[in-house]
Design a protein around this motif. Structure first.
Motif, mmCIF file in Angstrom:
data_model
loop_
_atom_site.group_PDB
_atom_site.id
_atom_site.type_symbol
_atom_site.label_atom_id
_atom_site.label_comp_id
_atom_site.label_asym_id
_atom_site.label_seq_id
_atom_site.Cartn_x
_atom_site.Cartn_y
_atom_site.Cartn_z
ATOM 1 N N PHE A 176 0.726 -1.290 -0.080
ATOM 2 C CA PHE A 176 0.059 -0.295 0.072
ATOM 3 C C PHE A 176 0.873 1.180 0.024
ATOM 4 C CE2 PHE A 176 -2.026 3.364 2.733
ATOM 5 C CZ PHE A 176 -3.147 3.501 1.828
ATOM 6 N N LEU A 177 0.791 2.181 -0.991
ATOM 7 C CA LEU A 177 1.260 3.327 -0.943
ATOM 8 C C LEU A 177 0.820 4.284 0.164
ATOM 9 C CD1 LEU A 177 3.534 5.337 -2.095
ATOM 10 C CD2 LEU A 177 1.884 5.728 -3.896
ATOM 11 N N GLY A 178 1.802 4.693 1.119
ATOM 12 C CA GLY A 178 1.135 5.543 2.051
ATOM 13 C C GLY A 178 2.025 5.870 3.217
ATOM 14 N N PRO A 179 1.894 6.542 3.946
ATOM 15 C CA PRO A 179 2.887 7.146 4.666
ATOM 16 C C PRO A 179 3.230 6.109 5.958
ATOM 17 C CG PRO A 179 0.720 7.940 5.870
ATOM 18 C CD PRO A 179 0.616 7.368 4.203
ATOM 19 N N TYR A 180 2.665 5.248 6.340
ATOM 20 C CA TYR A 180 3.056 4.317 7.411
ATOM 21 C C TYR A 180 2.727 2.967 6.930
ATOM 22 C CZ TYR A 180 2.560 8.276 10.445
ATOM 23 O OH TYR A 180 2.480 9.507 11.217
ATOM 24 N N GLY A 181 3.710 1.985 7.371
ATOM 25 C CA GLY A 181 3.213 0.653 7.421
ATOM 26 C C GLY A 181 3.073 -0.131 8.490
ATOM 27 N N GLY A 225 15.024 4.451 5.866
ATOM 28 C CA GLY A 225 14.426 4.578 4.494
ATOM 29 C C GLY A 225 13.080 4.493 4.450
ATOM 30 N N SER A 226 12.299 4.878 5.348
ATOM 31 C CA SER A 226 10.840 4.690 5.391
ATOM 32 C C SER A 226 10.196 6.070 4.748
ATOM 33 C CB SER A 226 10.124 4.802 7.077
ATOM 34 O OG SER A 226 10.878 3.584 7.882
ATOM 35 N N ASN A 227 9.053 5.898 4.425
ATOM 36 C CA ASN A 227 8.419 7.168 3.843
ATOM 37 C C ASN A 227 8.045 8.342 4.731
ATOM 38 O OD1 ASN A 227 8.286 5.325 1.708
ATOM 39 N ND2 ASN A 227 6.221 5.187 1.519
ATOM 40 N N SER A 228 7.455 7.768 6.029
ATOM 41 C CA SER A 228 7.420 9.031 6.918
ATOM 42 C C SER A 228 7.656 8.805 8.300
ATOM 43 C CB SER A 228 5.686 9.306 6.799
ATOM 44 O OG SER A 228 5.292 9.392 5.501
ATOM 45 N N ARG A 229 7.670 7.511 8.739
ATOM 46 C CA ARG A 229 7.782 6.998 9.879
ATOM 47 C C ARG A 229 9.216 7.616 10.610
ATOM 48 N NH1 ARG A 229 4.978 3.981 13.227
ATOM 49 N NH2 ARG A 229 3.887 3.171 11.672
ATOM 50 N N CYS A 266 11.475 18.465 2.061
ATOM 51 C CA CYS A 266 11.262 17.390 3.139
ATOM 52 C C CYS A 266 11.671 16.059 2.790
ATOM 53 C CB CYS A 266 9.860 17.677 3.715
ATOM 54 S SG CYS A 266 9.298 16.573 4.903
ATOM 55 N N HIS A 267 12.188 15.105 3.632
ATOM 56 C CA HIS A 267 12.400 13.772 3.157
ATOM 57 C C HIS A 267 11.232 12.705 3.611
ATOM 58 C CE1 HIS A 267 14.860 10.573 1.259
ATOM 59 N NE2 HIS A 267 15.648 11.557 0.910
ATOM 60 N N ASN A 268 10.128 13.466 4.368
ATOM 61 C CA ASN A 268 9.028 12.834 4.288
ATOM 62 C C ASN A 268 8.358 12.582 3.076
ATOM 63 O OD1 ASN A 268 6.532 11.922 4.236
ATOM 64 N ND2 ASN A 268 6.093 12.904 6.374
ATOM 65 N N LEU A 269 8.541 11.259 2.250
ATOM 66 C CA LEU A 269 8.420 10.983 0.791
ATOM 67 C C LEU A 269 7.146 11.601 0.388
ATOM 68 C CD1 LEU A 269 10.230 7.571 0.241
ATOM 69 C CD2 LEU A 269 11.363 10.307 -0.081
ATOM 70 N N MET A 270 6.172 11.540 1.181
ATOM 71 C CA MET A 270 4.758 11.633 1.036
ATOM 72 C C MET A 270 4.758 13.312 0.899
ATOM 73 S SD MET A 270 3.841 8.744 1.095
ATOM 74 C CE MET A 270 2.110 8.920 0.528
#
Ligand code: C2O
Ligand code: CU
Ligand code: CU
Length: 554
Positions: free
Chosen positions: A185-190, A217-221, A449-453
């Protein structure tokens, strides 16, 4: 402490059935002069019997660890075997703009991008990942990323663990959410923590000093890392290389894109085990990964969960048994050498994921707008102030910086080395100092910002680095677009490698001041005589390709 919350929460419930521990994958390390990197589609089983569609680099998920040597010239061939555009960025490395692999530097499906740059950074842990416009989070989620380990003489002279996969380990921490069918799932959290792509990992370490190279290497966490028994570890390097001395720590916050090398002394512990945790319950509600429901939910938010189990085995024949007292001299840029201070205000309120709308100095990313022009070789202070409702890990391409202060206080010891990401909580600020030694040659550097979202949702701006003394930024031999003369006073001649139908000239504020349209041609002329002196951005386009360069009007 908070250990009671943890155990049942490790993976999405649908996959909770098969829950053995898995040996942590260790990507192959390549120590070459020319690296062939193929970005491709794969199917991979993270959980037995469950197929997940992935993208990988030379393999199903993540890519090889690339060993680079300071002073060498490294060659890369990026083969894009995906059905969509990609790009490849060397996060943390000081390379010129045309090699940096930001969003303008697209690699089309089926194309190969040849890259060659001199390795200038000190020994440390860097990484590579794609950076295509609005597709970074997707491609990174699918698995395109890997580590870059730079080696140099100063690091080699210190008695440190450095046998890859034996006492020196890459630890790429990511969280992923698996859809019921098995895809990401493409989103901020896993809901599943993966280390080097392994769910529920364990790592066997020898009973001696070992080195973990941690990368968020996480999107947002954001992770608050520490050991479950409260033991200390010693941080020896941050984003951009070694610290001046090891720093004893119990807790390490790692923002997205940040790296930390830590030493763990396991001497005499053969047969024992320990557990690296993330203490999500300690994160303030403004930090992604906390239990703030406004920021989208995940079963891992606000709780403490295991990241990596370590089992201690027999020591090796030639173990490192002591942690050095000193590492390398770290000499931050002198504040007095800065020629300019820029203020970067982060604003906006929103959620962690794609519903977040955040701004830097009131604007968002526009590929045709250059937001800052910096002089080559100059040192500047960037004062980044977070007026938004949440923490942002802010990253700058084109080199490394040092943190002068955070909220007016000197930074903690572990943040006194070279950095390229600074994690800024809501309401806080940092002044960073950077020297701009890499020219952009028509291919701007990003800061974002490196929060990828957030990054994909335009919390990103770009800057160019120009050399005013010799300025001929369009004249580099390997440029696909040449302009001469530059600087120019009146007529310029434009030459491109591929035919173009349109040539547009923009001010650095993004205002179009010239528009040439004609039959497809590799050449055009443009008259600049009535334009004010300064730097402009030229873009030519035709048949699905574009090329850009800067043009100086004298
Ligand atoms: Cu990790 Cu703009 O990059
Ligand atoms: Cu970067
Ligand atoms: Cu952000």
């Amino acid at each position: 402490m908070h250990r009671f919350l943890v155990i049942a929460l490790i993976v999405a419930p649908s996959f909770a059935a098969a829950q053995a521990l898995n040996p942590m994958a260790i990507p192959p390390a390549l120590d070459l002069d020319t690296f062939d990197l193929t970005v491709d589609e794969h199917v991979h089983q993270f959980y037995p019997g469950i197929n997940t569609n992935t993208y990988g680099v030379n393999g199903p998920y993540l890519g090889p660890t690339l060993i680079l040597h300071q002073g060498d010239t490294a060659h890369f061939r990026i083969h894009n075997e995906l059905a969509q555009v990609t790009s490849m960025h060397w996060h943390g490395l000081a390379v010129p703009g045309e090699m940096d692999g930001g969003p303008p530097r697209e690699v089309e499906p089926g194309e190969t991008w040849e890259v060659k740059y001199k390795v200038k950074n000190p020994a440390g842990t860097y990484w590579y990942h794609p950076h295509p416009h609005m597709l970074t989070a997707f491609q990174a989620t699918q698995g395109v990323a890997g580590m870059l380990l730079v080696k140099d003489a100063a690091e080699a002279a210190i008695d440190l663990p450095r046998t890859y996969g034996i006492d020196d380990f890459p630890v790429v921490v990511q969280d992923r959410r698996f859809l019921p069918g098995g895809n990401f799932f493409l989103g901020p959290y896993g809901d599943s923590v993966l280390v080097n792509g392994t769910p529920r990992p364990f790592l066997e370490c020898p009973a001696q000093v070992v080195r973990l190279r941690l990368l968020n290497g996480s999107n947002s966490r954001i992770y608050a890392l520490g050991f479950e028994d409260g033991r200390q570890f010693r941080m020896i390097a941050g984003d951009g290389g070694l610290l001046s001395a090891p720093v004893a720590m119990q807790r390490l916050w790692l923002g997205n894109g940040e790296r930390a090398e830590v030493l763990l002394d396991l001497t005499g512990m053969e047969g024992d085990s320990l557990l690296l945790m993330s203490y999500g319950s300690e994160l303030p509600v403004t930090v992604p990964g906390s239990n703030n429901m406004m920021m989208e939910s995940s079963i891992l938010n606000g709780v403490d969960f295991p990241v990596l189990r370590i089992r201690v085995g027999a020591p090796t024949a030639d173990p490192v048994t002591a942690i050095p007292n000193a590492l390398v001299p770290v000499i931050p840029y002198d504040e007095g050498s800065a020629v300019r201070t820029r203020t970067k205000l982060l604003t906006g309120t929103g959620m962690v994921g794609s519903m977040g709308m955040f701004f830097i100095n009131g604007v968002q990313f526009d590929m045709d707008v250059v937001n800052d022009t910096v002089l080559l070789g100059s040192t500047e202070i960037w004062n980044i102030q977070n007026f938004s409702n949440m923490a942002h890990p802010m990253h700058i391409h084109g080199g490394s910086f040092f943190i002068l202060d955070r909220d007016g206080q000197s930074p903690p010891a572990w943040e006194r080395g070279a950095k390229d990401v600074v994690l800024l909580d809501a309401g806080s600020s940092a002044r960073v100092i950077m020297r701009f030694d890499e020219p952009t040659n028509g291919w701007p550097f990003m800061y974002h910002c490196h929060n990828l979202m957030h990054e994909d949702n335009m919390m990103m701006l770009q800057y160019i680095v120009t050399d005013v003394t010799t300025s001929a930024p369009g004249m580099q031999a390997d440029q696909p677009l040449r302009v001469f003369p530059s600087p120019a006073v009146s007529l310029i001649s434009i030459r491109a490698e591929q035919p173009f139908r349109q040539a547009e000239l923009f001010t650095l504020q993004g205002c179009r001041v010239r528009n040439w349209e004609g039959v497809a041609s590799k050449e055009a002329a443009m008259d600049l005589s009535d334009l004010p002196a300064g730097a402009y951005l030229l873009r030519v386009s035709g048949n699905g390709h574009t090329a850009r360069t800067t043009v100086i009007r004298e």
